[in-house]
Design a protein around this motif. Structure first.
Motif, mmCIF file in Angstrom:
data_model
loop_
_atom_site.group_PDB
_atom_site.id
_atom_site.type_symbol
_atom_site.label_atom_id
_atom_site.label_comp_id
_atom_site.label_asym_id
_atom_site.label_seq_id
_atom_site.Cartn_x
_atom_site.Cartn_y
_atom_site.Cartn_z
ATOM 1 N N UNK A 1 0.858 -1.226 -0.121
ATOM 2 C CA UNK A 1 -0.127 0.071 0.105
ATOM 3 C C UNK A 1 0.918 1.331 -0.094
ATOM 4 N N UNK A 2 1.828 1.170 0.721
ATOM 5 C CA UNK A 2 2.690 2.320 0.797
ATOM 6 C C UNK A 2 3.725 2.672 -0.571
ATOM 7 N N UNK A 3 3.869 1.645 -1.107
ATOM 8 C CA UNK A 3 4.465 1.691 -2.495
ATOM 9 C C UNK A 3 3.536 2.255 -3.344
ATOM 10 N N UNK A 4 2.539 1.861 -3.553
ATOM 11 C CA UNK A 4 1.410 2.452 -4.701
ATOM 12 C C UNK A 4 1.034 3.794 -4.072
ATOM 13 N N UNK A 5 0.720 4.009 -2.921
ATOM 14 C CA UNK A 5 0.615 5.520 -2.470
ATOM 15 C C UNK A 5 1.511 6.496 -2.651
ATOM 16 N N UNK A 6 3.060 5.925 -2.571
ATOM 17 C CA UNK A 6 3.934 6.796 -2.758
ATOM 18 C C UNK A 6 4.104 7.147 -4.229
ATOM 19 N N UNK A 7 3.557 6.677 -5.132
ATOM 20 C CA UNK A 7 3.347 6.800 -6.637
ATOM 21 C C UNK A 7 2.215 7.513 -6.950
ATOM 22 N N UNK A 8 1.222 7.875 -5.955
ATOM 23 C CA UNK A 8 0.093 8.616 -6.169
ATOM 24 C C UNK A 8 -0.909 7.879 -7.224
ATOM 25 N N UNK A 9 -1.041 6.621 -6.912
ATOM 26 C CA UNK A 9 -1.861 5.719 -7.557
ATOM 27 C C UNK A 9 -2.981 5.078 -6.736
ATOM 28 N N UNK B 1 -12.740 10.682 -4.319
ATOM 29 C CA UNK B 1 -13.772 11.240 -5.193
ATOM 30 C C UNK B 1 -13.252 12.500 -5.770
ATOM 31 N N UNK B 2 -12.558 13.331 -5.006
ATOM 32 C CA UNK B 2 -12.097 14.726 -5.155
ATOM 33 C C UNK B 2 -10.655 14.743 -5.679
ATOM 34 N N UNK B 3 -9.918 13.706 -5.800
ATOM 35 C CA UNK B 3 -8.517 13.663 -5.717
ATOM 36 C C UNK B 3 -8.064 13.017 -7.023
ATOM 37 N N UNK B 4 -7.188 13.736 -7.779
ATOM 38 C CA UNK B 4 -6.583 13.245 -8.994
ATOM 39 C C UNK B 4 -5.265 12.279 -8.609
ATOM 40 N N UNK B 5 -5.180 11.215 -9.398
ATOM 41 C CA UNK B 5 -4.197 10.391 -9.173
ATOM 42 C C UNK B 5 -3.361 10.196 -10.495
ATOM 43 N N UNK B 6 -2.266 9.857 -9.994
ATOM 44 C CA UNK B 6 -1.247 9.333 -11.322
ATOM 45 C C UNK B 6 -1.842 8.176 -12.165
ATOM 46 N N UNK B 7 -1.540 8.101 -13.568
ATOM 47 C CA UNK B 7 -2.006 7.187 -14.472
ATOM 48 C C UNK B 7 -1.040 5.880 -14.352
ATOM 49 N N UNK B 8 -1.683 4.716 -14.227
ATOM 50 C CA UNK B 8 -0.776 3.697 -14.158
ATOM 51 C C UNK B 8 -0.270 3.186 -15.527
ATOM 52 N N UNK B 9 1.040 3.044 -15.551
ATOM 53 C CA UNK B 9 1.635 2.676 -16.714
ATOM 54 C C UNK B 9 2.608 1.452 -16.333
ATOM 55 N N UNK B 10 2.029 0.246 -17.190
ATOM 56 C CA UNK B 10 2.782 -0.898 -17.080
ATOM 57 C C UNK B 10 4.116 -0.840 -18.171
ATOM 58 N N UNK B 11 5.296 -1.011 -17.505
ATOM 59 C CA UNK B 11 6.603 -0.720 -18.293
ATOM 60 C C UNK B 11 6.929 -2.167 -18.264
ATOM 61 N N UNK B 12 7.051 -3.022 -19.207
ATOM 62 C CA UNK B 12 7.486 -4.394 -19.467
ATOM 63 C C UNK B 12 8.751 -4.555 -20.104
ATOM 64 N N UNK B 13 9.335 -3.218 -20.414
ATOM 65 C CA UNK B 13 10.687 -3.575 -21.199
ATOM 66 C C UNK B 13 11.657 -4.206 -20.529
ATOM 67 N N UNK B 14 11.968 -4.135 -19.271
ATOM 68 C CA UNK B 14 12.897 -5.032 -18.456
ATOM 69 C C UNK B 14 12.439 -6.443 -18.733
#
Length: 163
Positions: free
Chosen positions: A108-116, A134-147
């Protein structure tokens, strides 16, 4: 609609479901609530609960929801984020018999730290966090599978050289 999902871990999550009942009964939550309750031994009184739902039904519930409340299981969180849902995360805690350790707090801390996501570390804060999301904006989740792709490519290349 608020959709609640707690995954398929063989542990109860009574703390979450009791608080949802309390909030609905007191009128603090007026939206329809539908829950996938997993292995909890608490039976919801104020909302619909099913222990397990099919993957298709899960997608349907997530799609119809205005927000999702979930445990801190990475699959549950990522599934909701991929569907562009606002997510309130209530980590399972070992001292309540909800899991074997407290790794979900770290998730939870990891995802919250990324504002997700919006984390709930004290169940008494659930209503406040539902309102906040409801009134907050969050970062968009982007899955980076290049590694991952690079690792697979390196492995396959090494196999072909050894043939």
């Amino acid at each position: 609609m608020i959709f609640v999902t707690v995954g398929t871990q063989r542990f109860q999550f009574n703390r979450l479901f009791k608080e949802l009942d309390r909030l609905i009964k007191s009128g603090e939550i007026s939206e329809e609530v539908v829950a996938q309750t997993g292995y909890t031994d608490y039976q919801p009184e104020q909302y619909q609960g099913e222990s397990m739902v099919s993957p298709e039904k899960m997608d349907e519930f997530i799609d119809k929801s205005t927000l999702v409340i979930t445990h801190a299981g990475t699959s549950s969180i990522i599934k909701c984020l991929k569907q562009d849902k606002k997510v309130v995360v209530v980590p399972r805690v070992a001292k309540y018999g909800e899991h074997v350790d407290d790794h979900q707090l770290e998730i939870a801390e990891l995802f919250a730290g990324q504002n997700l996501i919006e984390p709930v570390y004290d169940i008494k804060d659930l209503k406040e966090k539902i309102n906040a999301v409801k009134g907050k904006s969050y970062s968009s989740y982007k899955f980076d599978n290049t590694k991952l792709i690079g690792s697979i490519d390196d492995y396959l290349t090494s196999l072909s050289r050894s043939l």
